[in-house]
Write an enzyme that holds these catalytic residues in place. Structure first.
Site, PDB file in Angstrom:
ATOM      1  N   GLN A  96       0.844  -1.196   0.000  1.00  0.00           N
ATOM      2  CA  GLN A  96       0.000   0.000   0.000  1.00  0.00           C
ATOM      3  C   GLN A  96       0.876   1.242   0.000  1.00  0.00           C
ATOM      4  O   GLN A  96       1.658   1.457   0.925  1.00  0.00           O
ATOM      5  CB  GLN A  96      -0.900  -0.017   1.239  1.00  0.00           C
ATOM      6  CG  GLN A  96      -1.965   1.040   1.258  1.00  0.00           C
ATOM      7  CD  GLN A  96      -2.939   0.797   2.396  1.00  0.00           C
ATOM      8  OE1 GLN A  96      -3.650  -0.212   2.433  1.00  0.00           O
ATOM      9  NE2 GLN A  96      -2.959   1.706   3.350  1.00  0.00           N
ATOM     10  N   GLY A  97       0.773   2.057  -1.037  1.00  0.00           N
ATOM     11  CA  GLY A  97       1.568   3.278  -1.156  1.00  0.00           C
ATOM     12  C   GLY A  97       0.721   4.501  -0.866  1.00  0.00           C
ATOM     13  O   GLY A  97       0.338   5.232  -1.785  1.00  0.00           O
TER      14      GLY A  97
ATOM     15  N   SER B 254       0.929   6.544   2.729  1.00  0.00           N
ATOM     16  CA  SER B 254       1.584   7.511   3.618  1.00  0.00           C
ATOM     17  C   SER B 254       2.833   8.111   2.984  1.00  0.00           C
ATOM     18  O   SER B 254       3.521   7.473   2.182  1.00  0.00           O
ATOM     19  CB  SER B 254       1.960   6.849   4.945  1.00  0.00           C
ATOM     20  OG  SER B 254       0.813   6.440   5.645  1.00  0.00           O
TER      21      SER B 254
ATOM     22  N   SER C  27       4.578  -1.327   4.148  1.00  0.00           N
ATOM     23  CA  SER C  27       4.844  -2.656   4.712  1.00  0.00           C
ATOM     24  C   SER C  27       5.093  -3.684   3.610  1.00  0.00           C
ATOM     25  O   SER C  27       4.251  -3.871   2.733  1.00  0.00           O
ATOM     26  CB  SER C  27       3.656  -3.107   5.570  1.00  0.00           C
ATOM     27  OG  SER C  27       3.406  -2.195   6.604  1.00  0.00           O
TER      28      SER C  27
ATOM     29  N   GLU D 140     -13.108  -3.430   4.381  1.00  0.00           N
ATOM     30  CA  GLU D 140     -12.380  -4.589   4.881  1.00  0.00           C
ATOM     31  C   GLU D 140     -12.029  -4.515   6.359  1.00  0.00           C
ATOM     32  O   GLU D 140     -11.548  -5.473   6.928  1.00  0.00           O
ATOM     33  CB  GLU D 140     -11.083  -4.759   4.078  1.00  0.00           C
ATOM     34  CG  GLU D 140     -11.310  -5.302   2.674  1.00  0.00           C
ATOM     35  CD  GLU D 140     -12.018  -6.638   2.665  1.00  0.00           C
ATOM     36  OE1 GLU D 140     -11.845  -7.429   3.610  1.00  0.00           O
ATOM     37  OE2 GLU D 140     -12.769  -6.900   1.724  1.00  0.00           O
TER      38      GLU D 140
ATOM     39  N   GLU E 243      -4.896   9.483  17.778  1.00  0.00           N
ATOM     40  CA  GLU E 243      -5.484  10.821  17.894  1.00  0.00           C
ATOM     41  C   GLU E 243      -6.507  11.066  16.780  1.00  0.00           C
ATOM     42  O   GLU E 243      -7.570  11.650  17.003  1.00  0.00           O
ATOM     43  CB  GLU E 243      -4.383  11.882  17.835  1.00  0.00           C
ATOM     44  CG  GLU E 243      -3.436  11.873  19.037  1.00  0.00           C
ATOM     45  CD  GLU E 243      -2.395  10.773  18.973  1.00  0.00           C
ATOM     46  OE1 GLU E 243      -1.662  10.598  19.958  1.00  0.00           O
ATOM     47  OE2 GLU E 243      -2.308  10.078  17.924  1.00  0.00           O
TER      48      GLU E 243
END
Length: 408
Positions: free
Chosen positions: A146-147, A149, A181, A264, A388
């Site tokens: 997953q790209g 952040s 990841s 999901e 947060e």
């Protein structure tokens, strides 16, 4: 307890006859197929062996119909017990994850993004051609990352600066992604990039499928506090992505990401909750000095909290009285409970817990190497929206409180 070590899990008195039959089927499969020594053989292995084991374990689960129970049957393949249902029932999925956790099955660490986030994205927003290209490939071992952040766009993902400039039938992408990841093992990437720099933050983002072998993609591992390099940076230098790899409409990527990834969160969190209950809590109880009344009291509190977490996850996946902040509530509760449990386990486990230098590569953050688990647990309070951010979502969407004032 862990049936891989000879213990038997109790029958569930709330199972329907069909669920009871399915539970017996899964239990027998677990006895026959889960490697009893995977924790020891996967401790301290190199990347090549980790990837080999993960792909072999995925194939084993898929051959039984247990790897992607949440996929529609037309795409999932395999002999899943579904009857006339197009998707394995929620009840049976719950049974499956309970038994895999109770039998201490290895986690599908490498396949996670592919079978959950990528598949959900493709099924909800992809074209038929994209689904036909990638869903069978995922079942054949295609790995996804997953790209999302970036260095200045983590919790505030809408601030991302990676750009995608349209040139004919392609987009040219430049930028940097962070905390990706498993990127060094990935074949494809779910990529968010800004296609309209003049639009409002959430209006000018597009969603792409990016081939990780494309020229200009540079993956650099990040060594973390436990000594591994699970997270990576991805540098994108004039990376060309065909327009056919756009998911959804141009500049509508934010909406696609929210819809598909949110779909999901319930079932993946339910699986994680079951792992925490079995691989985490039960493993702790087996080694804790339970004759100490203070320890026994804390363990009782944890059991109550874990029971509550499992109940919340069950309600979310079954759609019982759902609310707009349910996913945030479950994610916040899980991540902070995981921190507290691993912290307490490290505290009472003695010097040996503080000298463990490795843990099984195919386990999660509840492996029983408690200090390493505790250090790793902090990651869960950051990705997918920091604690947060989750509290703000719960306050604004769940409780209807006023939005926080903008600092811009």
């Amino acid at each position: 307890m862990n049936t891989a070590e000879g213990e038997e899990t109790p029958n569930n008195p709330w199972d329907s006859p069909q669920q009871a039959r399915f539970r017996r089927e899964v239990r027998q499969w677990c006895r026959d197929h889960i490697p009893r020594d995977w924790r020891s053989t996967q401790s301290g292995v190199d990347d090549a062996e980790f990837v080999r084991f993960q792909k072999a374990w995925f194939t084993e689960l898929h051959s039984a119909g247990y790897a992607v129970p949440h996929w529609p049957a037309e795409w999932a393949g395999g002999p899943a017990t579904r009857g006339a249902d197009p998707v394995m029932s929620v009840e049976d999925q719950v049974v499956l994850y309970q038994e895999l956790a109770a039998h201490d099955a290895p986690r599908l660490v490498l396949a996670f993004v592919g079978i959950h986030h990528a598949a959900s994205t493709l099924l909800v927003a992809g074209t038929e051609e994209q689904r036909r290209r990638h869903l069978p490939a995922i079942l054949d071992g295609e790995i996804w990352v997953q790209g999302f952040s970036e260095p200045d766009a983590g919790s505030d993902l809408a601030s991302l600066r990676t750009t995608a400039r349209r040139t004919g039938d392609s987009f040219v992408v430049n930028g940097q992604k962070l905390w990706a990841s498993g990127a060094r093992h990935a074949d494809w990437c779910l990529l968010l990039a800004r296609t309209d720099p003049d639009a409002a933050k959430r209006k000018g983002i597009s969603y792409f499928l990016m081939d990780m072998s494309t020229p200009g993609v540079d993956v650099r591992p990040i060594r973390n506090a436990v000594g591994d390099s699970h997270f990576c940076e991805i540098f994108l230098d004039d990376v060309v992505i065909p327009a056919d790899n756009l998911i959804g409409a141009e500049n509508a990527g934010w909406q696609v990401a929210q819809a598909t990834l949110g779909a999901e969160r319930g079932m993946t969190m339910l699986e994680l909750a079951e792992r925490l209950a079995h691989a985490g809590f039960r493993r702790l109880v087996e080694t804790a000095p339970v004759d100490d009344p203070v320890v026994a009291d804390r363990l009782a509190q944890f059991e109550i909290e874990i029971t509550g977490l499992r109940g919340m996850c069950r309600r979310v996946v079954e759609g019982v009285a759902g609310g707009p902040a349910d996913a945030s509530i479950v994610k916040l509760y899980y991540s902070e409970l995981l921190q507290r449990l691993t912290d307490f386990a490290a505290e009472i486990s003695g010097p040996q817990a503080h000298t463990a230098l490795t843990k099984p590569m195919s386990s999660g953050w509840e492996s029983g190497s408690w200090v390493l688990d505790f250090v790793g647990s902090w990651e869960w309070t950051i990705p997918g929206g920091a604690s947060e951010i989750q509290r703000s979502i719960i306050a604004e969407r769940g409780l209807g409180l006023p939005r926080e004032p903008s600092v811009a």
